[in-house]
Enzyme design. Sequence first.
Site, PDB file in Angstrom:
ATOM      1  N   HIS A 139       0.841  -1.204   0.000  1.00 39.87           N
ATOM      2  CA  HIS A 139       0.000   0.000   0.000  1.00 39.87           C
ATOM      3  C   HIS A 139       0.876   1.254   0.000  1.00 39.87           C
ATOM      4  O   HIS A 139       0.370   2.363   0.042  1.00 39.87           O
ATOM      5  CB  HIS A 139      -0.898   0.019   1.242  1.00 39.87           C
ATOM      6  CG  HIS A 139      -1.997  -0.994   1.198  1.00 39.87           C
ATOM      7  ND1 HIS A 139      -2.977  -0.981   0.236  1.00 39.87           N
ATOM      8  CD2 HIS A 139      -2.273  -2.057   1.994  1.00 39.87           C
ATOM      9  CE1 HIS A 139      -3.817  -1.986   0.450  1.00 39.87           C
ATOM     10  NE2 HIS A 139      -3.398  -2.664   1.500  1.00 39.87           N
ATOM     11  N   ASP A 195       9.283  -6.328   2.866  1.00 39.84           N
ATOM     12  CA  ASP A 195       9.340  -5.640   4.145  1.00 39.84           C
ATOM     13  C   ASP A 195      10.708  -5.004   4.184  1.00 39.84           C
ATOM     14  O   ASP A 195      11.716  -5.618   3.858  1.00 39.84           O
ATOM     15  CB  ASP A 195       9.143  -6.605   5.316  1.00 39.84           C
ATOM     16  CG  ASP A 195       8.809  -5.823   6.579  1.00 39.84           C
ATOM     17  OD1 ASP A 195       7.846  -5.030   6.547  1.00 39.84           O
ATOM     18  OD2 ASP A 195       9.519  -5.973   7.589  1.00 39.84           O
ATOM     19  N   HIS A 250      18.688  -0.876  -1.654  1.00 44.21           N
ATOM     20  CA  HIS A 250      18.307  -2.152  -1.039  1.00 44.21           C
ATOM     21  C   HIS A 250      17.166  -2.800  -1.836  1.00 44.21           C
ATOM     22  O   HIS A 250      17.187  -3.985  -2.112  1.00 44.21           O
ATOM     23  CB  HIS A 250      17.876  -1.876   0.411  1.00 44.21           C
ATOM     24  CG  HIS A 250      16.886  -0.748   0.543  1.00 44.21           C
ATOM     25  ND1 HIS A 250      17.122   0.505   0.023  1.00 44.21           N
ATOM     26  CD2 HIS A 250      15.638  -0.699   1.065  1.00 44.21           C
ATOM     27  CE1 HIS A 250      16.083   1.273   0.244  1.00 44.21           C
ATOM     28  NE2 HIS A 250      15.161   0.572   0.873  1.00 44.21           N
TER      29      HIS A 250
HETATM   30  P1  ITT Z   1       3.526  -2.092   2.815  1.00 46.99           P
HETATM   31  O1  ITT Z   1       3.648  -2.966   4.031  1.00 46.99           O
HETATM   32  O2  ITT Z   1       2.106  -1.922   2.359  1.00 46.99           O
HETATM   33  O3  ITT Z   1       4.462  -2.492   1.711  1.00 46.99           O
HETATM   34  P2  ITT Z   1       4.812  -0.098   4.499  1.00 46.99           P
HETATM   35  O4  ITT Z   1       5.176   1.345   4.323  1.00 46.99           O
HETATM   36  O5  ITT Z   1       4.088  -0.461   5.773  1.00 46.99           O
HETATM   37  O6  ITT Z   1       3.989  -0.581   3.216  1.00 46.99           O
HETATM   38  P3  ITT Z   1       7.083  -1.607   5.397  1.00 46.99           P
HETATM   39  O7  ITT Z   1       6.323  -2.259   6.498  1.00 46.99           O
HETATM   40  O8  ITT Z   1       8.043  -2.423   4.608  1.00 46.99           O
HETATM   41  O9  ITT Z   1       6.109  -0.950   4.336  1.00 46.99           O
HETATM   42  O10 ITT Z   1       7.818  -0.348   6.048  1.00 46.99           O
HETATM   43  C1  ITT Z   1       8.861   0.200   5.393  1.00 46.99           C
HETATM   44  C2  ITT Z   1       9.144   1.576   5.957  1.00 46.99           C
HETATM   45  O11 ITT Z   1      10.561   1.751   5.941  1.00 46.99           O
HETATM   46  C3  ITT Z   1       8.554   2.625   5.032  1.00 46.99           C
HETATM   47  O12 ITT Z   1       7.289   3.056   5.447  1.00 46.99           O
HETATM   48  C4  ITT Z   1       9.619   3.719   5.079  1.00 46.99           C
HETATM   49  O13 ITT Z   1       9.388   4.537   6.195  1.00 46.99           O
HETATM   50  C5  ITT Z   1      10.898   2.940   5.304  1.00 46.99           C
HETATM   51  N1  ITT Z   1      11.542   2.627   3.996  1.00 46.99           N
HETATM   52  C6  ITT Z   1      11.530   1.432   3.331  1.00 46.99           C
HETATM   53  N2  ITT Z   1      12.171   1.529   2.166  1.00 46.99           N
HETATM   54  C7  ITT Z   1      12.572   2.798   2.081  1.00 46.99           C
HETATM   55  C8  ITT Z   1      13.263   3.522   1.088  1.00 46.99           C
HETATM   56  O14 ITT Z   1      13.624   2.957  -0.058  1.00 46.99           O
HETATM   57  N3  ITT Z   1      13.527   4.802   1.327  1.00 46.99           N
HETATM   58  C9  ITT Z   1      13.143   5.396   2.457  1.00 46.99           C
HETATM   59  N4  ITT Z   1      12.461   4.806   3.434  1.00 46.99           N
HETATM   60  C10 ITT Z   1      12.184   3.505   3.247  1.00 46.99           C
END
Ligand code: ITT
Length: 222
Positions: free
Chosen positions: A9, A70, A181
């Site tokens: 999402h 994740d 990443h």
């Molecule tokens: P989904 O579970 O629906 O994919 P989410 O935002 O909850 O969405 P995550 O649980 O994987 O996803 O949380 C990842 C968080 O880490 C995200 O909300 C960002 O705050 C941070 N993050 C992940 N990848 C990133 C990136 O490439 N650049 C900056 N922040 C990132």
Amino acid sequence: MRKLLIATHNRGKVREYRRLLEGLPFDVVYLDELGINDSVEETGETFAENAISKALAYARMTGLLTWADDSGLVVDALGGAPGVRSARYAGPGATDEERYRKLLHEMDGIPWEKRTARFRSVVAIATPGGHAWTTEGVCEGMIAFEPKGNYGFGYDPIFYLPELGKHMAELPPDKKNRISHRGEAAGKAKKLLERLLAEGMLTGSDSGTRPMTPLQKSPTGG
Ligand code: ITT
């Protein structure tokens, strides 16, 4: 062509995946295109656990081969925080800016050489029949003293890449995808999918009922 659901999402991730998954021999669909608003609770202690539980839950919900990631930011000076809690770091409903401001505040007084950090991403591919595989990617950097840049999302404005002399949020999308990443984990997951296709593992109405390579547990978690 077989459908592949990208189960996120997060709009920042969706933007990145639209580019990262070009040319993949699958009909790629996203949750919002299917009208799915359900979210899956992330209770795991590692990125791999959460990625697998998200991918399996959406695969079961939709009957589609599913890709979930994740990811998060691991900061050494904070004992690995925010880690698997990166999305929830400043409480529910907080903005990206509130989250990275909180992190900067927690890092007050920490000198440059102790501000090492890394983004981690684990991609999980799951079948409706309950099989899953993971790949992972890492991107090393430092937590800057001030935010900079308007590209990307999340913690990108405060993540400094010493080799490039830039903050992640200063990199245009394709450049970020080449070093990030998520780019690394996605590149490996694309190869894995191609291999599974070539080996005939993803044919049939429910590929999950066929014998497959066992679940690959990630050695590095949160
Ligand atoms: P989904 O579970 O629906 O994919 P989410 O935002 O909850 O969405 P995550 O649980 O994987 O996803 O949380 C990842 C968080 O880490 C995200 O909300 C960002 O705050 C941070 N993050 C992940 N990848 C990133 C990136 O490439 N650049 C900056 N922040 C990132």
